[in-house]
Design a protein around this motif. Sequence first.
Motif, PDB file in Angstrom:
ATOM      1  N   ASP A  47       0.852  -1.191   0.000  1.00  0.00           N
ATOM      2  CA  ASP A  47       0.000   0.000   0.000  1.00  0.00           C
ATOM      3  C   ASP A  47       0.887   1.240   0.000  1.00  0.00           C
ATOM      4  O   ASP A  47       1.460   1.595   1.027  1.00  0.00           O
ATOM      5  CB  ASP A  47      -0.922   0.015   1.224  1.00  0.00           C
ATOM      6  CG  ASP A  47      -1.975  -1.068   1.146  1.00  0.00           C
ATOM      7  OD1 ASP A  47      -2.334  -1.442   0.024  1.00  0.00           O
ATOM      8  OD2 ASP A  47      -2.433  -1.533   2.202  1.00  0.00           O
ATOM      9  N   ALA A  48       1.000   1.861  -1.152  1.00  0.00           N
ATOM     10  CA  ALA A  48       1.863   3.032  -1.289  1.00  0.00           C
ATOM     11  C   ALA A  48       1.034   4.301  -1.187  1.00  0.00           C
ATOM     12  O   ALA A  48      -0.067   4.375  -1.719  1.00  0.00           O
ATOM     13  CB  ALA A  48       2.584   3.005  -2.635  1.00  0.00           C
ATOM     14  N   GLY A  49       1.539   5.285  -0.515  1.00  0.00           N
ATOM     15  CA  GLY A  49       0.908   6.595  -0.445  1.00  0.00           C
ATOM     16  C   GLY A  49       1.426   7.435  -1.600  1.00  0.00           C
ATOM     17  O   GLY A  49       2.213   8.358  -1.401  1.00  0.00           O
ATOM     18  N   ALA A  50       0.996   7.130  -2.790  1.00  0.00           N
ATOM     19  CA  ALA A  50       1.531   7.779  -3.994  1.00  0.00           C
ATOM     20  C   ALA A  50       0.986   9.194  -4.151  1.00  0.00           C
ATOM     21  O   ALA A  50      -0.151   9.480  -3.804  1.00  0.00           O
ATOM     22  CB  ALA A  50       1.183   6.952  -5.225  1.00  0.00           C
ATOM     23  N   GLU A  51       1.799  10.064  -4.673  1.00  0.00           N
ATOM     24  CA  GLU A  51       1.425  11.423  -5.038  1.00  0.00           C
ATOM     25  C   GLU A  51       1.599  11.531  -6.542  1.00  0.00           C
ATOM     26  O   GLU A  51       2.712  11.418  -7.047  1.00  0.00           O
ATOM     27  CB  GLU A  51       2.326  12.455  -4.330  1.00  0.00           C
ATOM     28  CG  GLU A  51       2.157  12.486  -2.825  1.00  0.00           C
ATOM     29  CD  GLU A  51       0.859  13.148  -2.396  1.00  0.00           C
ATOM     30  OE1 GLU A  51       0.429  14.104  -3.065  1.00  0.00           O
ATOM     31  OE2 GLU A  51       0.280  12.704  -1.398  1.00  0.00           O
ATOM     32  N   TYR A  52       0.496  11.728  -7.261  1.00  0.00           N
ATOM     33  CA  TYR A  52       0.524  11.716  -8.720  1.00  0.00           C
ATOM     34  C   TYR A  52       0.683  13.126  -9.292  1.00  0.00           C
ATOM     35  O   TYR A  52       0.336  14.109  -8.650  1.00  0.00           O
ATOM     36  CB  TYR A  52      -0.751  11.084  -9.271  1.00  0.00           C
ATOM     37  CG  TYR A  52      -0.930   9.655  -8.832  1.00  0.00           C
ATOM     38  CD1 TYR A  52      -0.168   8.648  -9.385  1.00  0.00           C
ATOM     39  CD2 TYR A  52      -1.865   9.326  -7.856  1.00  0.00           C
ATOM     40  CE1 TYR A  52      -0.323   7.338  -8.979  1.00  0.00           C
ATOM     41  CE2 TYR A  52      -2.026   8.012  -7.446  1.00  0.00           C
ATOM     42  CZ  TYR A  52      -1.257   7.024  -8.010  1.00  0.00           C
ATOM     43  OH  TYR A  52      -1.408   5.729  -7.604  1.00  0.00           O
ATOM     44  N   GLN A  53       1.201  13.168 -10.525  1.00  0.00           N
ATOM     45  CA  GLN A  53       1.373  14.413 -11.267  1.00  0.00           C
ATOM     46  C   GLN A  53       0.993  14.175 -12.717  1.00  0.00           C
ATOM     47  O   GLN A  53       1.206  13.078 -13.246  1.00  0.00           O
ATOM     48  CB  GLN A  53       2.833  14.885 -11.226  1.00  0.00           C
ATOM     49  CG  GLN A  53       3.350  15.165  -9.847  1.00  0.00           C
ATOM     50  CD  GLN A  53       4.827  15.525  -9.863  1.00  0.00           C
ATOM     51  OE1 GLN A  53       5.555  15.212 -10.798  1.00  0.00           O
ATOM     52  NE2 GLN A  53       5.263  16.199  -8.828  1.00  0.00           N
ATOM     53  N   VAL A  54       0.438  15.194 -13.351  1.00  0.00           N
ATOM     54  CA  VAL A  54       0.167  15.160 -14.779  1.00  0.00           C
ATOM     55  C   VAL A  54       1.196  16.073 -15.429  1.00  0.00           C
ATOM     56  O   VAL A  54       1.349  17.232 -15.029  1.00  0.00           O
ATOM     57  CB  VAL A  54      -1.266  15.644 -15.099  1.00  0.00           C
ATOM     58  CG1 VAL A  54      -1.480  15.750 -16.598  1.00  0.00           C
ATOM     59  CG2 VAL A  54      -2.291  14.720 -14.469  1.00  0.00           C
ATOM     60  N   VAL A  55       1.896  15.551 -16.427  1.00  0.00           N
ATOM     61  CA  VAL A  55       2.926  16.325 -17.119  1.00  0.00           C
ATOM     62  C   VAL A  55       2.451  16.590 -18.547  1.00  0.00           C
ATOM     63  O   VAL A  55       2.185  15.655 -19.302  1.00  0.00           O
ATOM     64  CB  VAL A  55       4.284  15.580 -17.139  1.00  0.00           C
ATOM     65  CG1 VAL A  55       5.330  16.415 -17.854  1.00  0.00           C
ATOM     66  CG2 VAL A  55       4.721  15.232 -15.733  1.00  0.00           C
ATOM     67  N   LEU A  56       2.306  17.859 -18.878  1.00  0.00           N
ATOM     68  CA  LEU A  56       1.937  18.274 -20.234  1.00  0.00           C
ATOM     69  C   LEU A  56       3.222  18.699 -20.929  1.00  0.00           C
ATOM     70  O   LEU A  56       3.925  19.609 -20.464  1.00  0.00           O
ATOM     71  CB  LEU A  56       0.940  19.426 -20.182  1.00  0.00           C
ATOM     72  CG  LEU A  56      -0.365  19.103 -19.451  1.00  0.00           C
ATOM     73  CD1 LEU A  56      -1.119  20.368 -19.104  1.00  0.00           C
ATOM     74  CD2 LEU A  56      -1.218  18.196 -20.293  1.00  0.00           C
ATOM     75  N   THR A  57       3.539  18.040 -22.042  1.00  0.00           N
ATOM     76  CA  THR A  57       4.808  18.257 -22.725  1.00  0.00           C
ATOM     77  C   THR A  57       4.584  18.717 -24.161  1.00  0.00           C
ATOM     78  O   THR A  57       3.750  18.157 -24.865  1.00  0.00           O
ATOM     79  CB  THR A  57       5.647  16.960 -22.734  1.00  0.00           C
ATOM     80  OG1 THR A  57       5.771  16.491 -21.400  1.00  0.00           O
ATOM     81  CG2 THR A  57       7.015  17.201 -23.316  1.00  0.00           C
ATOM     82  N   ALA A  58       5.325  19.714 -24.553  1.00  0.00           N
ATOM     83  CA  ALA A  58       5.329  20.208 -25.931  1.00  0.00           C
ATOM     84  C   ALA A  58       6.781  20.304 -26.378  1.00  0.00           C
ATOM     85  O   ALA A  58       7.700  20.071 -25.587  1.00  0.00           O
ATOM     86  CB  ALA A  58       4.640  21.568 -26.008  1.00  0.00           C
ATOM     87  N   THR A  59       7.000  20.662 -27.616  1.00  0.00           N
ATOM     88  CA  THR A  59       8.368  20.738 -28.131  1.00  0.00           C
ATOM     89  C   THR A  59       9.200  21.808 -27.427  1.00  0.00           C
ATOM     90  O   THR A  59      10.413  21.697 -27.351  1.00  0.00           O
ATOM     91  CB  THR A  59       8.366  21.035 -29.644  1.00  0.00           C
ATOM     92  OG1 THR A  59       7.623  22.228 -29.880  1.00  0.00           O
ATOM     93  CG2 THR A  59       7.759  19.887 -30.423  1.00  0.00           C
ATOM     94  N   ASN A  60       8.538  22.832 -26.879  1.00  0.00           N
ATOM     95  CA  ASN A  60       9.281  23.933 -26.254  1.00  0.00           C
ATOM     96  C   ASN A  60       9.296  23.864 -24.726  1.00  0.00           C
ATOM     97  O   ASN A  60       9.656  24.825 -24.077  1.00  0.00           O
ATOM     98  CB  ASN A  60       8.714  25.279 -26.717  1.00  0.00           C
ATOM     99  CG  ASN A  60       7.212  25.364 -26.548  1.00  0.00           C
ATOM    100  OD1 ASN A  60       6.558  24.361 -26.343  1.00  0.00           O
ATOM    101  ND2 ASN A  60       6.667  26.555 -26.645  1.00  0.00           N
ATOM    102  N   GLY A  61       8.896  22.743 -24.127  1.00  0.00           N
ATOM    103  CA  GLY A  61       8.959  22.616 -22.680  1.00  0.00           C
ATOM    104  C   GLY A  61       7.868  21.733 -22.123  1.00  0.00           C
ATOM    105  O   GLY A  61       7.126  21.089 -22.862  1.00  0.00           O
TER     106      GLY A  61
END
Length: 120
Positions: free
Chosen positions: A68-82
């Motif tokens: 049972d992990a207490g995970a902290e999630y993130q959404v990463v939006l990626t484009a060619t410039n960053g």
Amino acid sequence: MKIFINNILILFIASIALVSCDKEDFTVLNSNATTTVSLSASDVVLEKDNAGQDVLTVSWTEPDYGFDAGAEYQVVLTATNGSITVAVGNSLSKTFETVELNKILLGLGFEAGSSSAVSV
């Protein structure tokens, strides 16, 4: 007296041996844990008339880490410039409203009124 001291010494050593033999359970990380990401739409059009409405939902499955992990999630939006990372916490989905997603895309350097490719 000598026998009494030897008996106490044997009892003490036996007690230590019994206490030190506890079996410890170690948690092992499942290094093959994966998650599946899904989007509510593959193409999103941000229009001023839709301000305040939900435009995109990113959801994912909970990976099986083997404990049972207490995970902290993130959404990463990626484009060619960053890229921009959006913290989600322990939720298994993130819903973006039109204004919120527009600010993120403008932060990536996109121009209003243009079509652009973004990876999630």
